[in-house]
Design a protein around this motif. Structure first.
Motif, mmCIF file in Angstrom:
data_model
loop_
_atom_site.group_PDB
_atom_site.id
_atom_site.type_symbol
_atom_site.label_atom_id
_atom_site.label_comp_id
_atom_site.label_asym_id
_atom_site.label_seq_id
_atom_site.Cartn_x
_atom_site.Cartn_y
_atom_site.Cartn_z
ATOM 1 N N ARG A 13 0.836 -1.212 0.000
ATOM 2 C CA ARG A 13 0.000 0.000 0.000
ATOM 3 C C ARG A 13 0.871 1.263 0.000
ATOM 4 N N GLN A 14 1.924 1.268 0.827
ATOM 5 C CA GLN A 14 2.819 2.427 0.873
ATOM 6 C C GLN A 14 3.528 2.605 -0.477
ATOM 7 N N SER A 15 3.973 1.513 -1.054
ATOM 8 C CA SER A 15 4.666 1.581 -2.345
ATOM 9 C C SER A 15 3.745 2.085 -3.448
ATOM 10 N N GLU A 16 2.490 1.665 -3.423
ATOM 11 C CA GLU A 16 1.522 2.163 -4.407
ATOM 12 C C GLU A 16 1.300 3.660 -4.238
ATOM 13 N N ALA A 155 5.111 -7.557 15.476
ATOM 14 C CA ALA A 155 4.887 -6.766 14.260
ATOM 15 C C ALA A 155 3.411 -6.766 13.875
ATOM 16 N N ARG A 156 2.794 -7.919 13.923
ATOM 17 C CA ARG A 156 1.367 -8.005 13.580
ATOM 18 C C ARG A 156 0.517 -7.173 14.537
ATOM 19 N N GLU A 157 0.851 -7.199 15.819
ATOM 20 C CA GLU A 157 0.101 -6.422 16.812
ATOM 21 C C GLU A 157 0.236 -4.933 16.527
ATOM 22 N N LYS A 158 1.434 -4.482 16.236
ATOM 23 C CA LYS A 158 1.631 -3.057 15.957
ATOM 24 C C LYS A 158 0.972 -2.647 14.647
ATOM 25 N N LEU A 159 1.093 -3.478 13.632
ATOM 26 C CA LEU A 159 0.447 -3.164 12.352
ATOM 27 C C LEU A 159 -1.065 -3.074 12.508
ATOM 28 N N ALA A 160 -1.633 -3.888 13.368
ATOM 29 C CA ALA A 160 -3.081 -3.862 13.605
ATOM 30 C C ALA A 160 -3.508 -2.563 14.279
ATOM 31 N N ARG A 161 -2.591 -1.884 14.938
ATOM 32 C CA ARG A 161 -2.899 -0.615 15.614
ATOM 33 C C ARG A 161 -2.793 0.588 14.679
ATOM 34 N N MET A 162 -2.191 0.405 13.514
ATOM 35 C CA MET A 162 -1.982 1.530 12.598
ATOM 36 C C MET A 162 -3.297 2.019 11.999
ATOM 37 N N LEU A 163 -3.333 3.294 11.762
ATOM 38 C CA LEU A 163 -4.454 3.894 11.056
ATOM 39 C C LEU A 163 -4.185 3.746 9.563
ATOM 40 N N VAL A 164 -4.881 2.831 8.943
ATOM 41 C CA VAL A 164 -4.626 2.534 7.528
ATOM 42 C C VAL A 164 -5.916 2.529 6.742
ATOM 43 N N ASP A 165 -5.756 2.728 5.436
ATOM 44 C CA ASP A 165 -6.894 2.572 4.537
ATOM 45 C C ASP A 165 -7.210 1.091 4.431
ATOM 46 N N GLN A 166 -8.462 0.753 4.521
ATOM 47 C CA GLN A 166 -8.858 -0.639 4.372
ATOM 48 C C GLN A 166 -9.342 -0.849 2.930
ATOM 49 N N GLN A 167 -8.886 -1.927 2.343
ATOM 50 C CA GLN A 167 -9.343 -2.283 1.003
ATOM 51 C C GLN A 167 -10.760 -2.848 1.088
ATOM 52 N N PRO A 168 -11.617 -2.497 0.137
ATOM 53 C CA PRO A 168 -12.974 -3.067 0.153
ATOM 54 C C PRO A 168 -12.973 -4.550 -0.127
#
Length: 168
Positions: A13-16, A155-168
């Motif tokens: 997502r970041q790379s896109e 890593a998974r726990e921290k990534l789950a806490r991030m504010l990210v765009d969710q793909q539909p």
């Protein structure tokens, strides 16, 4: 729902987003997002909540500099930290670390070729090569996570806490 590991999904997502900015000619915004993504992965990799410059430099050294130095035109983790600070805080190549003599100024070319500078305080770095070094670092980081269940869980726990765009 994606079947990708959350680190790879984050990186994709970041790379896109970086590619979108780059294609539209927004070089400074591209750099801001790229350095922010590195910061975020340094946090994801750490067992601490605050990582700062030490965490950033450690992640960059381990996954970018040590693994793909040829992509970074001789940039060190300290140079990239200084570049990150300059870009994020002032939008300039200068940073406090540069002024203290701890990092060089980095200017960015828009090609994958090596461009030199006669000034030893200046490093010219290809924006595309920096992006490639980031992409390669993601793969190396993911490989490390796959070989360490504790790091992977953190890593998974921290990534789950991030504010990210969710793909539909």
């Amino acid at each position: 729902m994606s079947n990708l590991h959350p680190v790879m999904e984050f990186g994709k997502r970041q790379s896109e987003a970086v590619a979108c900015l780059r294609e539209k000619g927004f070089k400074q915004a591209t750099l801001v997002l790229l350095f922010a993504a590195i910061d975020q992965l340094a946090w994801v990799a750490s067992d601490k909540e605050m990582v700062g410059n030490d965490g950033f430099k450690a992640w960059v050294q381990q996954y970018m500099v040590d693994r793909n130095p040829e992509l970074l035109s001789g940039a060190t983790a300290a140079d990239l930290w200084g570049a990150r600070c300059g870009v994020l805080h002032t939008g300039a190549a200068e940073s406090n670390d540069f002024r203290k003599g701890d990092a060089r100024r980095i200017y960015y070319s828009s090609n994958c070729g090596q461009v030199g500078s006669k000034d030893p305080t200046i490093l010219i770095l290809s924006l595309e090569c920096l992006g490639s070094a980031f992409a390669a670092a993601l793969v190396c980081f993911l490989n490390d996570l796959e070989n360490d269940a504790m790091k992977d869980a953190r890593a998974r726990e921290k990534l789950a806490r991030m504010l990210v765009d969710q793909q539909p």
